[in-house]
Design a protein around this motif. Structure first.
Motif, PDB file in Angstrom:
ATOM      1  N   LEU A  49      30.132 -35.163   9.313  1.00  0.00           N
ATOM      2  CA  LEU A  49      29.536 -34.346  10.578  1.00  0.00           C
ATOM      3  C   LEU A  49      28.311 -34.909  10.746  1.00  0.00           C
ATOM      4  CD1 LEU A  49      30.832 -31.079  10.365  1.00  0.00           C
ATOM      5  CD2 LEU A  49      31.679 -32.373  11.814  1.00  0.00           C
ATOM      6  N   ARG A  50      27.349 -35.596   9.186  1.00  0.00           N
ATOM      7  CA  ARG A  50      26.544 -35.625  10.024  1.00  0.00           C
ATOM      8  C   ARG A  50      26.092 -37.135  10.412  1.00  0.00           C
ATOM      9  NH1 ARG A  50      24.935 -35.456   5.511  1.00  0.00           N
ATOM     10  NH2 ARG A  50      24.367 -38.033   4.810  1.00  0.00           N
ATOM     11  N   ASP A  51      26.773 -37.875   9.733  1.00  0.00           N
ATOM     12  CA  ASP A  51      26.967 -39.357  10.360  1.00  0.00           C
ATOM     13  C   ASP A  51      28.139 -39.461  11.558  1.00  0.00           C
ATOM     14  OD1 ASP A  51      26.099 -40.141   8.077  1.00  0.00           O
ATOM     15  OD2 ASP A  51      28.649 -40.595   6.615  1.00  0.00           O
ATOM     16  N   PHE A  52      29.330 -38.564  11.757  1.00  0.00           N
ATOM     17  CA  PHE A  52      29.648 -38.894  12.959  1.00  0.00           C
ATOM     18  C   PHE A  52      28.188 -38.163  14.465  1.00  0.00           C
ATOM     19  CE2 PHE A  52      34.096 -37.453  12.144  1.00  0.00           C
ATOM     20  CZ  PHE A  52      34.494 -38.893  11.304  1.00  0.00           C
ATOM     21  N   GLY A  53      27.540 -37.037  14.310  1.00  0.00           N
ATOM     22  CA  GLY A  53      26.453 -36.843  15.231  1.00  0.00           C
ATOM     23  C   GLY A  53      24.718 -37.534  15.210  1.00  0.00           C
ATOM     24  N   GLU A  54      25.563 -38.927  14.276  1.00  0.00           N
ATOM     25  CA  GLU A  54      24.196 -39.539  14.393  1.00  0.00           C
ATOM     26  C   GLU A  54      24.947 -40.538  15.496  1.00  0.00           C
ATOM     27  OE1 GLU A  54      23.574 -40.994  10.396  1.00  0.00           O
ATOM     28  OE2 GLU A  54      22.126 -40.073   9.915  1.00  0.00           O
ATOM     29  N   ARG A  55      26.052 -41.098  14.832  1.00  0.00           N
ATOM     30  CA  ARG A  55      26.472 -41.943  16.478  1.00  0.00           C
ATOM     31  C   ARG A  55      27.434 -40.760  17.567  1.00  0.00           C
ATOM     32  NH1 ARG A  55      27.172 -43.241  11.207  1.00  0.00           N
ATOM     33  NH2 ARG A  55      28.141 -45.507  10.898  1.00  0.00           N
TER      34      ARG A  55
END
Length: 272
Positions: A49-55
């Motif tokens: 979810l952190r990676d998706f949020g950064e994108r």
């Protein structure tokens, strides 16, 4: 590496990332919901979810996590790509025998198809699958360049011995009918089918490039190699495939000539 390929690789290297995207396609989820649906651990979900949020693929809401507009674009795209690759993998070993030029439906319709191929212990598995389908059906329609002995016998049992338990309509190539007419036993069985009120057979003067069987809820394609050896039986209940098969049958049926019994008894030299 190209930035696009890097993003594809980012997704492809993690089944959990794809699973989270797929879950969020269905609506907003909490992390607890995502854990239950995907089987991923909370620490793993946190990283995803952190990676998706950064994108900017996901956003945090009062009810949990949701896809953004671009996140949904990615989620829909990876779902489509999975479907394409799954279909390709399913068809990879039989694609060389598919009558591709005659198939006007999207090959993705075959994603859930059942494919039966010969094995060392069951070399006749495709034919057994075909005759089993015919033997169970109440209505059978066929367009084909061939009509083998076992299929003929399955039809005879249902239309003649079964006292009309099956409605049978078929449009065969002239070569298929002539091959049966040359054998006394097979010709007699074919005559018995024709004498049944439950069956009607027509002959196509034009070439028939496939072997298609239509029952109440299934379409079956018999796939043969260039030597005429049966390599696979492919079955689908997809409505797009069924619609294609019905259109194909109707077209060949309209153009075909009814097969007359006296033509068979005179050696299969003509039709009336």
């Amino acid at each position: 590496m190209d930035a696009v390929l890097e993003e594809i690789e980012f997704l492809a290297l993690s089944a959990n990332r794809v699973a989270v995207l797929d879950a969020l396609r269905g609506g907003t989820h909490t992390r607890v919901d995502l854990e239950a649906e995907t089987g991923a651990s909370q620490p793993t979900l946190g990283r995803i979810l952190r990676d998706f949020g950064e994108r900017n693929w996901t956003e945090r809401t009062a009810d949990g996590y949701a896809l953004t507009a671009t996140g949904r674009l990615i989620a829909d795209g990876i779902t489509d790509l999975r479907a394409i690759v799954e279909t390709e993998l399913k068809l990879r070993d039989v694609v060389e025998w598919l009558p591709a030029d005659a198939l006007t439906f999207d090959l993705l319709a075959l994603r859930d198809a059942t494919i039966t191929v010969p094995t060392r212990t069951r070399p006749s598995a495709p034919l057994r699958r075909s005759t089993g389908l015919i033997g169970r059906a109440g209505r059978v329609r066929i367009v084909s360049h061939t009509f083998n002995e076992r299929s003929l016998e399955a039809v005879r049992r249902r239309t003649v011995e079964g006292d009309g338990a099956q409605s049978f309509e078929a449009a065969f190539s002239r070569e298929a009918i002539d091959a049966l007419a040359e054998d006394d036993d097979l010709r007699d069985r074919l005559v018995a089918v024709l004498e049944s009120d439950a069956a009607e057979i027509r002959v196509c003067d034009d070439a028939v490039p496939f072997a298609v069987t239509i029952t109440e809820d299934v379409v079956q394609l018999l796939l043969r190699d260039d030597d005429g050896v049966l390599q696979a039986a492919l079955e689908s209940d997809d409505e797009g495939v069924r619609s294609w098969a019905r259109e194909v049958f109707d077209r060949y049926w309209r153009d075909a000539t009814p097969l007359a019994i006296d033509a068979l008894e005179s050696g299969g030299e003509g039709d009336s």
